[in-house]
Enzyme design. Structure first.
Site, PDB file in Angstrom:
ATOM      1  N   ASP A  79       1.460 -46.693 -10.401  1.00  0.00           N
ATOM      2  CA  ASP A  79       1.862 -47.449 -11.222  1.00  0.00           C
ATOM      3  C   ASP A  79       1.393 -49.060 -10.645  1.00  0.00           C
ATOM      4  OD1 ASP A  79       1.851 -46.409  -7.944  1.00  0.00           O
ATOM      5  OD2 ASP A  79       3.914 -47.739  -7.590  1.00  0.00           O
ATOM      6  N   GLU A 141       2.946 -46.018  -5.127  1.00  0.00           N
ATOM      7  CA  GLU A 141       2.127 -46.694  -4.238  1.00  0.00           C
ATOM      8  C   GLU A 141       2.802 -47.414  -4.362  1.00  0.00           C
ATOM      9  OE1 GLU A 141      -0.785 -48.787  -2.216  1.00  0.00           O
ATOM     10  OE2 GLU A 141       0.198 -49.159  -3.740  1.00  0.00           O
TER      11      GLU A 141
HETATM   12 ZN    ZN Z   1      -3.216 -50.848  -5.076  1.00  0.00          ZN
END
Ligand code: ZN
Length: 391
Positions: A79, A141
């Site tokens: 992401d 994340e």
């Molecule tokens: Zn990163």
């Protein structure tokens, strides 16, 4: 016009593909994960997908080489952060090369690393490895390491686990053995509404929230003055920060609600839970009695939005020793931003952070990774994969 040859055509073309998927954390990452899965399948490599509860996001775990022993895990998140309200010179989802740099959202954080890993796959698939290479690519994340947490849970249940791990977050290819943790907290003060001429009849949620924020700030000043300190972090102490606040509807109404968000970025050996516990006792000892004397239903809710553990330095970590030798560095670096590395360390996998690009270029408009960083990463991965096979 034919494309100009670049120093690293494979990683470069893979990076173009990866950047083309708009995997801003609010979107699904499945198209990108399916692209990687199909790519690996071309070389006879099976992928395991670990889906989130919505089914719109997935981690990918794949193993190249023997399955009866553990090996080296190369890990990264798929992401990226949003591009809204950022002033980009070119389309953020198309790689643009200018002066030895590849521009685009995620080039640095951290599709550049994933591209270099994927570029190594054809050769790895043709090599008789003694020890496997595990590929681990996660979702979400940037919003709280949710994919990394799911992956860590999955790894914990495996009979054969990776023995060591490199998380390729952008460190400028410096070897990093420690990072701060990050506890993200949402706070909601529920007061009691009323006419502002009669403040004694209501509970002012904005003012209570301000007292809590001021208390957090006092704790922050104390940490800055008294420590604990670790001089290899910048700044060398645990930090507390309030980043957002909303409350009230008009000057002449006692506000009923106030919400704010804060975070604690802790040094590896400091427990953020203790800081939160101190805040909770301040609230329950000092604020709640006063609030509930006026309005019994008023209160303060504290919710942990995400909890990312720190990566604690460990001198016995053999992958650290190997990585330092390979890069000709004496001492590892430490970083203040959180990564998924602490989660993998938490399930018993010795982990370091080392990846191409610099964090200063991440999360910004015109994010880029330099081609020479990509080349350094390719050499490092080649060498550490060879070292894994000898271990
Ligand atoms: Zn990163």
């Amino acid at each position: 016009m034919p494309p100009k040859p670049s120093r690293d055509p494979d990683a470069r073309s893979l990076l173009e593909e990866l950047v083309g998927f708009d995997t801003v954390s609010s979107n699904s990452n499945l198209a990108l994960i399916e692209f990687i899965s199909a790519y690996l399948f071309r070389f006879g490599i099976q992928s395991t997908l670990i889906r989130d509860e919505t089914g719109t996001k997935a981690d990918l775990l794949a193993t190249i080489g023997p399955s009866d022993t553990g090996g080296l895990m190369l890990a990264g998140h798929t992401d990226v952060v949003p591009v809204e309200n950022q002033d980009w010179a070119t389309d953020p989802f198309r790689v643009d090369e200018r002066k030895g740099r590849l521009y685009g959202r995620g080039t640095c954080d951290m599709k550049g690393f994933i591209a270099v890993v994927l570029a190594a796959v054809p050769e790895l698939a043709n090599t008789r490895l003694r020890r496997p290479i595990h590929l681990a690519f996660t979702y979400d994340e940037e919003t709280g390491c949710f994919g990394g947490r799911a992956l860590a849970r999955h790894l914990e249940r495996l009979k054969i686990r990776p023995l060591r791990c490199v998380v390729g977050e952008p460190t400028g290819m410096a070897v990093v053995d420690g990072h701060k943790g990050k506890l993200s907290v949402d706070c909601h003060v529920r007061g009691a509404e009323g006419h502002s001429a009669f403040i004694d009849k209501g509970v002012n949620a904005v003012e209570i929230a301000a007292e809590i924020v001021a208390h957090l700030r006092a704790m922050q000043k104390n940490l800055r003055r008294e420590g604990p300190f670790d001089s290899r972090f910048d700044p060398p102490f645990t930090t507390i920060h309030t980043g957002q606040m909303q409350g009230g509807i008009a000057r002449n109404i006692i506000p009923k609600d106030c919400r704010f968000e804060f975070e604690i970025r802790n040094l590896p050996h400091q427990d953020p839970g203790e800081i939160l516990a101190e805040l909770r006792s301040y609230i329950s000892d000092t604020l709640l009695p006063e609030m509930q004397a006026v309005a019994p239903k008023s209160g303060v809710e504290i919710d942990i939005q995400s909890d990312i553990p720190a990566l604690a330095p460990d001198e016995e970590n053999e992958i650290l020793t190997v990585a330092l030798q390979l890069t000709g560095t004496n001492a590892p670096g430490r970083i203040s931003f959180a990564t998924e590395a602490g989660l993998y360390q938490g399930v018993g996998i010795p982990t370091i952070v080392c990846g191409p690009g610099h964090i200063a270029q991440a999360h910004k408009p015109d994010e880029f990774v330099a081609l020479d960083q990509i080349a350094l990463c390719r050499t490092f991965l080649h060498d550490i994969i060879a070292a894994n096979d000898r271990a």
